[in-house]
Write an enzyme that holds these catalytic residues in place. Structure first.
Site: not given
Ligand code: DSN
Length: 426
Positions: A53, A55, A209, A238, A244
């Site tokens: 932890y 914080e 974003d 991504k 993640r």
């Molecule tokens: N779930 C994501 C996507 O597939 O674009 C966005 O948060």
């Protein structure tokens, strides 16, 4: 007695993980938001750092025993600064990128923007979900559409591209506190400078974003909002190919508001194992091979889009500038959902998606969303994109032909065997 392995301790979960590993190996991953994290990222993410932890922020924690975790977080931050500071003009940000690596994912990162800059009831603007925006940019079912007055902008009826004149007109009329520029299903380059000009005209905070495109942005394959926006949010898994997680970049004057919004505003202890995975991904992103990867993602998407157009698919906006494309299946007399489900049986995994001005319902829309980040991580190129286009054509014409779907699944598996995916156990 040595401690039992996962297989010994929990054979059920071990077997399910092994099956998922095999599924990910044997199928073609075309979900635009998915990728394969490297073995190094996976090792860091699965480490003992999950036990701790922490914080607070480095050197200002609320628990003891942080001498290692502080170094992990500082390394992640300094590598991200470098990975996202390349080739950008930081003069409007006071020459420095402030980085927060603690958001649990993209949605919490976006919520931190609201907490830092808005009060409930304030007006916010973002690209509407049906036009390719994200839930957290003010969609009605999201907390962001319930606690704030959301004014969505869309895309042009003919062009299906963001209409900056509409954005400007709505911004002038509604005077948003925060103006979002970010997408989850939009195949074209985002003009961050134009959004900056609109935000300045109405005195809005510009929040970009870049969850989908952060790998492309870091590699210089898509323009960067760093140094232009007030705040930039992203996921880390991504096109950036990390674990993640979430990250926030901002100029110095907003650093303390955003840090306080993440902790203690929204979250408790950061996920240190994820922070370590992000640090590893940032190191990978700094390698010249990552720039080649990002270029190949876009090149593959362009080949896939043009091969699909050649087979009479309607690709919205006529093609792509980035890692993804949207197909509108209306002209083929079939919905997106049955085709997505048939493709899954054929080993081609993607998602059904609404297209702009869709006349069908969100749970049974007209389109498919496809992306090339994951196949490119496996080293696939133009030849494989052509095969994928042919299979999608075949399946969309025969979505209930089970023997055909099984035959294609076999062919897909054969091709996949030649391209081992990073991070998977074989
Ligand atoms: N779930 C994501 C996507 O597939 O674009 C966005 O948060």
């Amino acid at each position: 007695m040595p401690e039992p392995t996962l297989t010994q301790a929990d054979p059920e979960i071990a077997a399910l993980i092994a099956k998922e590993n095999q599924r990910e190996h044997d199928s073609m991953r075309l979900i635009a938001s998915e990728n394969y994290a490297s073995r190094a990222v996976m090792e860091a993410s699965g480490s003992c750092l999950t036990n701790k932890y922490s914080e607070g922020y480095a050197r200002k924690r609320y628990y003891e025993g942080q001498e290692i975790v502080d170094q992990v977080e500082e390394l992640a931050i300094s590598r991200l600064r470098e990975a996202f500071g390349r080739g950008v003009d930081l003069s409007a940000w006071g020459g420095e990128i402030h980085v927060n690596v603690q958001p649990y994912s993209g949605s919490p990162a976006n919520l931190a923007v609201y907490l830092a800059f808005c009060k409930p009831g304030d007006t916010i603007m973002g690209l509407g979900l049906p036009a390719g925006g994200h839930l957290t940019h003010g969609h009605a079912v999201s907390i962001t559409g319930k606690y704030f007055k959301s004014v969505p902008y869309g895309v042009g009826k003919e062009t299906h591209r963001i209409d900056l004149d509409e954005v400007r007109a709505l911004a002038k009329e509604h005077q948003p506190k925060v103006l979002w520029c970010g997408t989850t299903a939009y195949p074209r380059t985002l003009d961050f400078k134009a959004f900056r000009a609109i935000a300045d005209e109405v005195g809005a905070i510009l929040a970009c974003d870049i969850a989908h495109i952060s790998g492309l942005v870091s590699a210089g394959v898509h323009p960067s909002p760093i140094g232009i926006a007030d705040v930039v949010t992203s996921t880390t898994h991504k096109t950036f190919r990390g674990p993640r997680g979430g990250m926030i970049f901002c100029k110095k004057e907003h650093a303390s508001a955003l840090d306080r919004a993440v902790f203690p505003g929204l979250q408790g202890g950061p996920h240190n194992h994820t922070t370590a995975g992000i640090a590893v991904a940032a190191k990978e992103a700094l390698a010249p091979s990552f720039t080649e990867y990002a270029k190949a993602v876009v090149a593959n998407a362009k080949v896939l889009a043009s091969e699909l157009v050649a087979r009479d698919f309607v690709v919205t906006t006529g093609g792509t500038d980035n890692h993804l494309m949207l197909l509108d299946l209306t002209n083929r007399g079939v919905g997106g959902k049955p085709v997505a489900q048939a493709l899954d049986k054929a080993g081609i995994v993607l998602n059904y998606n609404a297209v702009p001005f869709d006349t069908r319902k969100p749970f049974d829309p007209s389109g498919l969303r496809l992306g090339t980040p994951a196949l490119t991580s496996r080293g696939m190129g133009a030849a494989e994109m052509k095969m994928v286009a042919a299979w999608i054509d075949d399946v969309s014409k025969n979505p209930t032909d089970e023997p055909k779907l099984a035959k294609i699944a076999g062919e897909v598996k054969e091709v996949c065997a030649k391209f081992p995916a990073p991070g998977l156990l074989l």
